[in-house]
Enzyme design. Structure first.
Site, PDB file in Angstrom:
ATOM      1  N   MET A  30      42.548  25.505  33.159  1.00 44.40           N
ATOM      2  CA  MET A  30      42.382  25.572  31.702  1.00 44.40           C
ATOM      3  C   MET A  30      42.764  26.969  31.205  1.00 44.40           C
ATOM      4  SD  MET A  30      39.258  23.110  30.651  1.00 44.40           S
ATOM      5  CE  MET A  30      37.943  24.262  30.944  1.00 44.40           C
ATOM      6  N   HIS A  37      41.989  31.766  40.361  1.00 47.76           N
ATOM      7  CA  HIS A  37      43.105  30.857  40.077  1.00 47.76           C
ATOM      8  C   HIS A  37      44.359  31.283  40.855  1.00 47.76           C
ATOM      9  CE1 HIS A  37      40.744  30.410  36.204  1.00 47.76           C
ATOM     10  NE2 HIS A  37      40.895  29.147  36.566  1.00 47.76           N
TER      11      HIS A  37
HETATM   12  O1  PAF Z   1      38.464  23.254  36.593  1.00 47.13           O
HETATM   13  C1  PAF Z   1      39.121  23.229  35.535  1.00 47.13           C
HETATM   14  O2  PAF Z   1      39.669  24.244  35.089  1.00 47.13           O
HETATM   15  C2  PAF Z   1      39.228  21.927  34.760  1.00 47.13           C
HETATM   16  O3  PAF Z   1      38.057  21.193  34.822  1.00 47.13           O
HETATM   17  C3  PAF Z   1      40.444  21.080  35.189  1.00 47.13           C
HETATM   18  C4  PAF Z   1      40.327  20.617  36.626  1.00 47.13           C
HETATM   19  C5  PAF Z   1      41.717  21.873  35.006  1.00 47.13           C
HETATM   20  C6  PAF Z   1      40.531  19.820  34.315  1.00 47.13           C
HETATM   21  O4  PAF Z   1      40.662  20.156  32.974  1.00 47.13           O
END
Ligand code: PAF
Length: 288
Positions: A30, A37
């Site tokens: 997100m 990330h």
């Molecule tokens: O973990 C996240 O950032 C969100 O829940 C995801 C998996 C991208 C789904 O919107």
């Protein structure tokens, strides 16, 4: 690294990679990316030849009183992070691209069992939003594999179950939680904390570690463990939303006979809700 916002462009780029014999990996996010990330993307580069990341702040997984509007949108910095981590393609769709008929009439994916209780109990509808958007992203990008963080342990369990139940030909990989030096799990929501709250936040993981040590020594019953852990959180200024010991494979309440447990917690610091978890492997032998 190219950024695209339509499903048509995403499909074209993935088809080209596939035609060149490449294995495709997807890292759904997100945005507001941090080193956790980046670790997911780096893992995907080890597993796949063509790595797609998505950034989509999915309204369907936010409750009415949650932080959808204030959720940080930091596209330029995120593009930099993804590029440096080795991402090949960023898919950053609009809400209209993801939900062209609106969210109301959108077909939804609901995963019973593992999505219930814990975060699913505190955030009704949240996991339907997650499984629906992840299913759509899978169908849009058609990856061979996808990588998710273990910090969202229940989310990972929901996605694994969805993939299994719906026979999706996608391999799911979980990547260990990346932590700050003081133990706090990296999260986009850490940015909401005041300096004072940030100083208290590592107590969440510290509490999980103390509970894990007691679980390993096998002398406490689980309800005492949870009661003491919750007290510890409260003393540190955190307001527990839940604190649970579950069987790792199915997220059912753990018993002292279970060998693979996970301690899961969500707690508030002010209005910021933090989550964390710690897997505890008790080995195969019976406890003394
Ligand atoms: O973990 C996240 O950032 C969100 O829940 C995801 C998996 C991208 C789904 O919107």
């Amino acid at each position: 690294m190219k950024t695209v916002s339509s499903v048509r462009e995403l499909r074209a780029a993935v088809a080209e990679a596939r035609a060149a014999g490449k294995r495709v990996g997807l890292v759904p996010t997100m945005g507001n990316l941090h080193s956790g990330h980046a670790a997911l993307v780096r893992r995907a580069t080890q597993l796949a030849d063509f790595v797609v990341a998505s950034i989509f702040v999915n309204p369907m997984q936010f409750g009415a009183n949650e932080d959808l509007d204030k959720y940080p949108r930091t596209l330029a910095a995120d593009q930099e992070t993804l590029f440096e981590a080795g991402c090949d393609l960023l898919f950053a769709p609009t809400v209209a691209e993801m939900y062209p008929r609106g969210m109301q009439g959108q077909t939804r994916v609901s995963v019973p069992g593992v999505s219930e209780g814990l975060c699913g109990g505190s955030r009704p509808g949240h996991f339907d939003g997650v499984s629906t958007v992840v299913c759509k992203l899978f169908n849009m990008a058609l990856p061979d594999l996808a990588v998710f963080g273990e910090k969202d342990f229940q989310q990972l369990a929901v996605i694994r179950r969805m993939v299994s139940d719906l026979n999706m030909p996608i391999e799911i990989f979980g990547e260990p939680t990346v932590r700050a030096e003081d133990g706090l799990a990296l999260s986009s929501r850490n940015g909401y904390l005041t300096a004072e709250q940030r100083a208290a936040a590592p107590r969440l993981y510290a509490t999980l570690m103390q509970m894990a040590a007691r679980l390993r020594d096998g002398k406490s019953d689980i309800s005492a463990l949870i009661r003491d852990g919750a007290r510890q959180l409260e003393e540190a200024g955190l307001r527990p939303d839940y604190l649970e010991v579950r069987e790792a494979s199915n997220l059912q309440p753990a018993t002292l006979e279970d060998r693979h447990c996970v301690i899961l917690a969500a707690a508030y610091l002010g209005t910021t809700r933090l989550i964390d978890n710690l897997a505890v492997d008790l080995g195969d032998s019976a406890k003394s």
